[in-house]
Design an enzyme around this catalytic site. Structure first.
Site, PDB file in Angstrom:
ATOM      1  N   SER A  64       0.825  -1.214   0.000  1.00 20.83           N
ATOM      2  CA  SER A  64       0.000   0.000   0.000  1.00 20.83           C
ATOM      3  C   SER A  64       0.859   1.265   0.000  1.00 20.83           C
ATOM      4  O   SER A  64       2.038   1.245   0.378  1.00 20.83           O
ATOM      5  CB  SER A  64      -0.910  -0.002   1.232  1.00 20.83           C
TER       6      SER A  64
HETATM    7  N1  SAM Z   1      -0.106  -5.238   4.370  1.00 18.46           N
HETATM    8  C1  SAM Z   1       0.513  -5.514   3.107  1.00 18.46           C
HETATM    9  C2  SAM Z   1       1.874  -4.888   2.949  1.00 18.46           C
HETATM   10  O1  SAM Z   1       2.335  -4.197   3.885  1.00 18.46           O
HETATM   11  O2  SAM Z   1       2.496  -5.134   1.911  1.00 18.46           O
HETATM   12  C3  SAM Z   1      -0.351  -5.139   1.933  1.00 18.46           C
HETATM   13  C4  SAM Z   1      -1.419  -6.121   1.737  1.00 18.46           C
HETATM   14  S1  SAM Z   1      -2.175  -6.220   0.164  1.00 18.46           S
HETATM   15  C5  SAM Z   1      -2.894  -4.649  -0.049  1.00 18.46           C
HETATM   16  C6  SAM Z   1      -3.552  -7.265   0.651  1.00 18.46           C
HETATM   17  C7  SAM Z   1      -3.145  -8.676   0.999  1.00 18.46           C
HETATM   18  O3  SAM Z   1      -4.273  -9.338   1.570  1.00 18.46           O
HETATM   19  C8  SAM Z   1      -2.717  -9.514  -0.198  1.00 18.46           C
HETATM   20  O4  SAM Z   1      -1.448 -10.056   0.030  1.00 18.46           O
HETATM   21  C9  SAM Z   1      -3.773 -10.609  -0.261  1.00 18.46           C
HETATM   22  O5  SAM Z   1      -3.301 -11.853  -0.731  1.00 18.46           O
HETATM   23  C10 SAM Z   1      -4.201 -10.691   1.198  1.00 18.46           C
HETATM   24  N2  SAM Z   1      -5.508 -11.318   1.430  1.00 18.46           N
HETATM   25  C11 SAM Z   1      -6.648 -11.230   0.706  1.00 18.46           C
HETATM   26  N3  SAM Z   1      -7.618 -11.964   1.289  1.00 18.46           N
HETATM   27  C12 SAM Z   1      -7.069 -12.518   2.415  1.00 18.46           C
HETATM   28  C13 SAM Z   1      -7.563 -13.366   3.452  1.00 18.46           C
HETATM   29  N4  SAM Z   1      -8.822 -13.816   3.481  1.00 18.46           N
HETATM   30  N5  SAM Z   1      -6.716 -13.726   4.439  1.00 18.46           N
HETATM   31  C14 SAM Z   1      -5.439 -13.310   4.456  1.00 18.46           C
HETATM   32  N6  SAM Z   1      -4.910 -12.501   3.502  1.00 18.46           N
HETATM   33  C15 SAM Z   1      -5.723 -12.110   2.501  1.00 18.46           C
END
Ligand code: SAM
Length: 220
Positions: A64
């Protein structure tokens, strides 16, 4: 962690993108000055790591925008003794910041490849305070509950019920909630078992895919 050639860029990021936009918590600012964000982006993107934008990290996912990470982190109001759950490890960058600010950080990621890469990023950056779990974070992570703070870094139509259940009394939860493309960033605070809801503004996050989030990947 060693000093590195990106220290100056990082100072500028904190000064002009973060502090100038109203993030004032000195612990959050110090953590953002310290964590080497360029070690959390894919090869070839290092030069863009301190720019004012999200970046791709593979698998259709993103690290992000630094300002949004700062807002979410500050709004968690972390104390050094807190237990934190992050849903959506992604690159591991936000979890690395959380580990600077709280005693226990569990970060859950549904995609095993990204969880592995995040662990490699922690190893390169010398971050030791994060435990990464592979699974569906919409169900929370009951073995370590309750949590003083929960941050959800992907968007769902409503806040997953298990996350509210796993929030401790006095706990804070931050999550993007709304339609697939863009959402409202919501803060919940639990008081005597009830939750107060505070809107924090508009954001655009990738979908939270799971039992209590979006159910399909058709539009990823
Ligand atoms: N916090 C992260 C960073 O600092 O890079 C950014 C996260 S990215 C915007 C969103 C993440 O949520 C992705 O890696 C995606 O695979 C994960 N995601 C989506 N659905 C999920 C779920 N049900 N449980 C865990 N992770 C999930």
């Amino acid at each position: 962690m060693e000093t590195d050639p990106c220290q100056g860029e990082r100072e500028e990021m904190v000064e002009f993108q973060i502090r100038a936009r109203g993030i004032g918590d000195p612990r959050v600012l110090a953590a953002m000055r310290k964590i080497p964000r360029h070690l959390f982006v894919p090869k070839g993107y290092e030069r863009a790591a301190y720019e004012d934008q999200p970046l791709p990290i593979g698998e259709g996912q993103t690290i992000s925008q630094p300002y949004i990470v700062a807002v979410m982190t500050e709004q968690l109001e972390l104390k050094p003794q807190d237990r934190v759950l992050e849903v959506g490890t992604g690159s591991g960058y936000q979890a690395a910041l959380l580990a600077e600010l709280a005693a226990t950080v569990i970060s859950i990621e549904r995609l095993e490849d990204l969880a592995d890469r995040a662990q490699q990023n922690f190893d390169r950056a010398g971050v030791t305070g994060v435990r990464v779990v592979v699974g569906d974070g919409t169900q929370g992570y009951p073995p370590e509950a309750p949590y003083d703070a929960i941050v959800v870094t992907a968007a769902s139509p409503t806040i997953p019920g298990p996350l509210i259940d796993q929030l401790a009394e006095g706990g804070r939860l931050i999550a993007p909630v709304g339609p697939r493309e863009c959402q409202d960033l919501i803060k919940l605070v639990k008081h005597e078992g009830r939750v107060e809801e505070i809107p924090l503004g508009g954001v655009c996050f990738v979908p939270l895919i799971g039992q209590f989030g979006w159910r399909g990947e058709d539009r990823l």
